[in-house]
Scaffold this motif. Structure first.
Motif, PDB file in Angstrom:
ATOM      1  N   ASP A  76      20.148   7.030 -17.353  1.00  0.00           N
ATOM      2  CA  ASP A  76      19.014   7.325 -16.827  1.00  0.00           C
ATOM      3  C   ASP A  76      18.101   8.429 -17.285  1.00  0.00           C
ATOM      4  O   ASP A  76      17.135   8.858 -16.983  1.00  0.00           O
ATOM      5  N   GLY A  77      18.248   8.283 -18.673  1.00  0.00           N
ATOM      6  CA  GLY A  77      17.336   8.904 -19.722  1.00  0.00           C
ATOM      7  C   GLY A  77      17.585  10.454 -20.291  1.00  0.00           C
ATOM      8  O   GLY A  77      16.923  11.020 -20.925  1.00  0.00           O
ATOM      9  N   PHE A 112      18.698  13.597 -27.018  1.00  0.00           N
ATOM     10  CA  PHE A 112      18.717  13.039 -28.593  1.00  0.00           C
ATOM     11  C   PHE A 112      17.533  13.013 -29.248  1.00  0.00           C
ATOM     12  O   PHE A 112      17.153  13.233 -30.483  1.00  0.00           O
ATOM     13  N   GLU A 113      16.403  12.841 -28.496  1.00  0.00           N
ATOM     14  CA  GLU A 113      15.112  12.781 -29.147  1.00  0.00           C
ATOM     15  C   GLU A 113      14.633  13.960 -29.448  1.00  0.00           C
ATOM     16  O   GLU A 113      13.907  14.152 -30.506  1.00  0.00           O
ATOM     17  N   THR A 142      21.668   4.284 -29.815  1.00  0.00           N
ATOM     18  CA  THR A 142      21.553   2.788 -29.747  1.00  0.00           C
ATOM     19  C   THR A 142      20.632   2.467 -28.635  1.00  0.00           C
ATOM     20  O   THR A 142      20.319   1.209 -28.637  1.00  0.00           O
ATOM     21  N   SER A 143      20.545   3.099 -27.595  1.00  0.00           N
ATOM     22  CA  SER A 143      20.054   2.536 -26.366  1.00  0.00           C
ATOM     23  C   SER A 143      18.786   2.904 -26.421  1.00  0.00           C
ATOM     24  O   SER A 143      17.954   3.471 -27.287  1.00  0.00           O
ATOM     25  N   CYS A 144      17.855   2.348 -25.274  1.00  0.00           N
ATOM     26  CA  CYS A 144      16.428   2.215 -24.985  1.00  0.00           C
ATOM     27  C   CYS A 144      16.073   3.734 -24.982  1.00  0.00           C
ATOM     28  O   CYS A 144      16.733   4.729 -25.261  1.00  0.00           O
ATOM     29  N   GLY A 145      14.725   4.227 -25.000  1.00  0.00           N
ATOM     30  CA  GLY A 145      14.068   5.387 -24.989  1.00  0.00           C
ATOM     31  C   GLY A 145      14.197   6.126 -23.582  1.00  0.00           C
ATOM     32  O   GLY A 145      14.744   5.482 -22.775  1.00  0.00           O
ATOM     33  N   PHE A 146      14.050   7.325 -23.501  1.00  0.00           N
ATOM     34  CA  PHE A 146      14.412   8.126 -22.130  1.00  0.00           C
ATOM     35  C   PHE A 146      13.432   7.714 -21.106  1.00  0.00           C
ATOM     36  O   PHE A 146      14.011   7.553 -20.009  1.00  0.00           O
ATOM     37  N   TYR A 147      12.433   7.151 -21.710  1.00  0.00           N
ATOM     38  CA  TYR A 147      11.420   6.939 -20.470  1.00  0.00           C
ATOM     39  C   TYR A 147      11.551   5.442 -20.019  1.00  0.00           C
ATOM     40  O   TYR A 147      12.101   5.330 -18.556  1.00  0.00           O
ATOM     41  N   GLN A 148      12.356   4.548 -20.740  1.00  0.00           N
ATOM     42  CA  GLN A 148      12.731   3.150 -20.309  1.00  0.00           C
ATOM     43  C   GLN A 148      14.018   3.411 -19.519  1.00  0.00           C
ATOM     44  O   GLN A 148      14.290   2.762 -18.683  1.00  0.00           O
ATOM     45  N   PHE A 200      16.428   2.873 -14.363  1.00  0.00           N
ATOM     46  CA  PHE A 200      17.754   3.224 -13.577  1.00  0.00           C
ATOM     47  C   PHE A 200      17.426   3.558 -12.245  1.00  0.00           C
ATOM     48  O   PHE A 200      18.175   3.636 -11.387  1.00  0.00           O
ATOM     49  N   ASN A 201      16.102   3.667 -12.010  1.00  0.00           N
ATOM     50  CA  ASN A 201      15.388   3.741 -10.776  1.00  0.00           C
ATOM     51  C   ASN A 201      14.955   2.490 -10.209  1.00  0.00           C
ATOM     52  O   ASN A 201      13.976   1.933 -10.807  1.00  0.00           O
ATOM     53  N   LYS A 202      15.695   1.910  -9.415  1.00  0.00           N
ATOM     54  CA  LYS A 202      15.368   0.292  -8.882  1.00  0.00           C
ATOM     55  C   LYS A 202      14.228   0.209  -8.463  1.00  0.00           C
ATOM     56  O   LYS A 202      13.123  -0.668  -8.429  1.00  0.00           O
ATOM     57  N   ARG A 203      13.724   1.375  -7.409  1.00  0.00           N
ATOM     58  CA  ARG A 203      12.372   1.313  -6.865  1.00  0.00           C
ATOM     59  C   ARG A 203      11.316   1.096  -7.802  1.00  0.00           C
ATOM     60  O   ARG A 203      10.316   0.350  -7.553  1.00  0.00           O
TER      61      ARG A 203
END
Length: 324
Positions: free
Chosen positions: A89-90, A96-97, A104-110, A115-118
């Motif tokens: 969920d960021g 870590f940023e 290894t995963s995407c950035g915090f914004y992505q 994670f927020n389906k809506r």
């Protein structure tokens, strides 16, 4: 000198047991000749390194280091295997940023957005990404069953907005079932998305960065014995996951293009797995996962295997994408 890799697993959500399985598979398959590996358990009450004897050593949260035998150990990269909060969920990505730690995963914004389906579906709509008709509720809102049904019809799905592994999801056939389904969703999250039922072939599409390029993996068709692809179907053998999917060339082309477009539009990196349902030849997006299951039986590793990528190659590539 070997690079030190911390594999984070566990988490704060109902998915923590699944995450521990994923993290241990990553530990087993990463190249130990190339990397020095550390299993890190992240829970609400403790962040600890777990050694081979199951001893626990606390993480210094100021710089994400550990002290072993009076020696301070710092990591070169984090391999994120946490499903749900705080790894999907960021929250961990932002942390870590802030401390300038590669992961290894995407950035915090992505991570937060997907994670927020809506929010995800709303952001992608202007790009032509199709999704089901939906109705939103927040905890404390007045519930009007008639209003909900007028918007999404029956049957419909009631989902926790920020949850994975089908926790907090119910399929509703009757008006009288809505209240209980909403209570089930609120047990996981204080936000709900209620969606119309899409009757079509369900597929899962993995997209990753592989050797520096966006790669769409072979598509998996989901055939569940249950009413929908719920927790039991996902993790207790109540479904068939058929890779490659038994879909037409047109459907394959359309969903491949759509999955790649979503990944690139969102400026993603690392692993992703998106779920779609076909209405005719058109794929409708259900959701996107940015730390999907990584066990030997999980969908994304199955897809990588079909593409000729074994688990060691898949996990080692994730590290190389970060460290170069």
């Amino acid at each position: 000198m070997k690079k030190r890799i911390a594999i984070i697993m566990g988490g704060y959500s109902s998915e923590f047991k699944i995450s521990l399985k994923s993290g241990n598979v990553v530990y087993d398959y990463l190249d130990k000749d190339q990397y020095e590996l550390y299993r890190i358990h992240i829970f609400r009450d403790k962040w600890v390194y777990v050694d081979s004897n199951e001893n626990e050593i606390p993480i210094n949260r100021a710089d994400f280091s550990i002290d072993i035998n009076n020696k301070n150990i710092r990591f070169d990269c984090i391999f994120n295997a946490i499903h749900g909060s705080p790894g999907e969920d960021g929250l961990m990505q932002a942390y870590f940023e802030l401390i300038h730690m590669p992961q290894t995963s995407c950035g915090f914004y992505q991570a937060s957005l997907t994670f927020n389906k809506r929010d995800l579906l709303s952001v992608l709509k202007p790009y032509g990404i199709k999704s089901a008709a939906s109705y939103y509720l927040n905890k404390g809102d007045v519930i009007s069953e008639d209003e909900i049904i007028a918007k999404v019809n029956l049957p419909c799905f009631v989902k926790a907005n920020k949850s994975g592994s089908s926790f907090g999801i119910s399929k509703v056939y009757k008006k009288e079932e809505l209240k209980n389904a909403i209570d089930v969703a609120y047990a996981e999250d204080d936000e709900i998305i209620i969606e119309s039922f899409l009757d079509g072939i369900e597929v899962s599409v993995g997209v990753i960065k592989y050797k520096g390029k966006t790669k769409v993996l072979p598509i998996t068709e989901i055939v569940t014995e249950n009413d929908f692809f719920d927790y039991e179907a996902k993790y207790e053998g109540k479904s068939q996951e058929i890779t490659p999917a038994r879909i037409t060339k047109t459907q394959k082309r359309n969903v491949t293009q759509t999955a790649r477009k979503i990944y690139d539009v969102l400026k993603m990196k690392g692993f992703s797995r998106s779920e779609f349902i076909f209405i005719g030849d058109e794929p409708y997006l259900l959701e996107m996962n940015t730390t999907p299951g990584l066990t030997t039986a999980s969908i994304l590793p199955q897809q990588a295997k079909e593409a000729g990528i074994n688990l060691s190659q898949l996990f080692n590539n994730a590290i190389q994408e970060v460290l170069g």
